[in-house]
Write an enzyme that holds these catalytic residues in place. Structure first.
Site, PDB file in Angstrom:
ATOM      1  N   GLU A 139      37.613  44.927  48.020  1.00  0.00           N
ATOM      2  CA  GLU A 139      38.107  44.312  47.374  1.00  0.00           C
ATOM      3  C   GLU A 139      38.167  44.564  45.645  1.00  0.00           C
ATOM      4  OE1 GLU A 139      36.942  40.085  47.469  1.00  0.00           O
ATOM      5  OE2 GLU A 139      37.569  39.571  45.388  1.00  0.00           O
ATOM      6  N   GLU A 144      39.528  37.756  36.753  1.00  0.00           N
ATOM      7  CA  GLU A 144      39.106  36.574  37.294  1.00  0.00           C
ATOM      8  C   GLU A 144      38.836  35.624  36.107  1.00  0.00           C
ATOM      9  OE1 GLU A 144      37.370  35.979  41.310  1.00  0.00           O
ATOM     10  OE2 GLU A 144      36.600  37.694  40.666  1.00  0.00           O
TER      11      GLU A 144
END
Length: 262
Positions: A139, A144
């Protein structure tokens, strides 16, 4: 004579840069249309099963309240909505099945939501689970942000050896105080030997290919792009969810993928 030659050289150089950048551009959405996101580029994840993180939102499909293009920007908007069992709706768009890439320079210009309980992300997952289920096949989190830690941007990778469940994830943070007030460019340069993370053109983190095995470097196969706003959850909701901030939106001015860094 010098006055004539120098401008010509400068113009030629600029034109050359523009041509090279254009040639290297292999996929993009500039959002020069109105309505639902382009179905030839974007698909939806749908539901409210928590998405592995005990999140609260129901991700809707083809609902302009949660995902739309207007004024040259993609809007992903999260709402407080009692018609959903957990009380919130949002959208999660991805390119899986439409476009995925192995290596390249990926950049997204975006302005983020604000407030405790928001958890926007710009990230990538594998088109196929080459090495097995998460996190074995990898990933890449290009960006974020969790609302209770306003202005801190995270760039992270997850693998079987390096992931948050083990507390071994590999990432870095950078302070961006205006991330919810201004647009910033979040990018990665994904190469065979490393992934470099960028904020507004400045590199702030590198994850290197150790050369050991897929447990440490599974990034040798195509990944697709994801844009979403989660609400609450194990990380985003670690300090609760403010009930008085909704709706909240992430605005995206463009998404561009280059075969190599322009």
């Amino acid at each position: 004579m010098k006055i004539i030659i120098l401008p010509i050289i400068t113009i030629c150089f600029l034109l050359s840069c523009q041509v090279n950048s254009s040639e290297n551009l292999i996929w993009a959405d500039e959002f020069e249309y109105t309505g639902l996101p382009d179905p030839d580029k974007w698909t939806y994840d749908v539901g409210d099963h928590g998405w592995g993180n005990n999140e609260l939102q129901f991700y809707t499909e083809e609902k302009t309240e949660n995902a739309r293009v207007e004024n040259g920007r993609l809007i992903i908007e999260a709402h407080q909505d009692s018609s959903y069992s957990k009380g919130y709706s949002s959208a999660k768009l991805h390119t899986k099945g439409n476009a995925s890439w192995q290596y390249g320079f990926i950049e997204i210009k975006a302005k983020l939501p604000k407030g405790i309980g928001t958890w926007p992300a710009i990230w990538m997952m594998p088109e196929e689970s080459k090495y097995g289920r998460w996190p074995k096949s990898g990933e890449i989190d290009i960006m974020e942000h969790v609302g209770y830690d306003q202005g801190v941007i995270h760039g992270t990778v997850h693998t079987d050896a390096f992931n948050h469940r083990k507390g071994t994830q590999k990432g870095a943070q950078i302070q961006v105080p205006t991330c919810s007030d201004e647009f910033h460019v979040y990018a990665i340069d994904w190469l065979e030997d490393r992934i470099d993370f960028y904020l507004d053109g400045e590199q702030y983190h590198t994850f290197e290919n150790t050369g050991n095995n897929f447990e440490e470097w599974p990034f040798d196969h195509p990944f697709y792009l994801i844009l979403n706003i989660a609400i609450g959850g194990d990380w985003g909701g670690a300090k609760g969810v403010d009930p008085d901030i909704w709706p909240q939106r992430m605005e995206v001015e463009y998404v561009r993928v280059y075969s190599e860094k322009p």
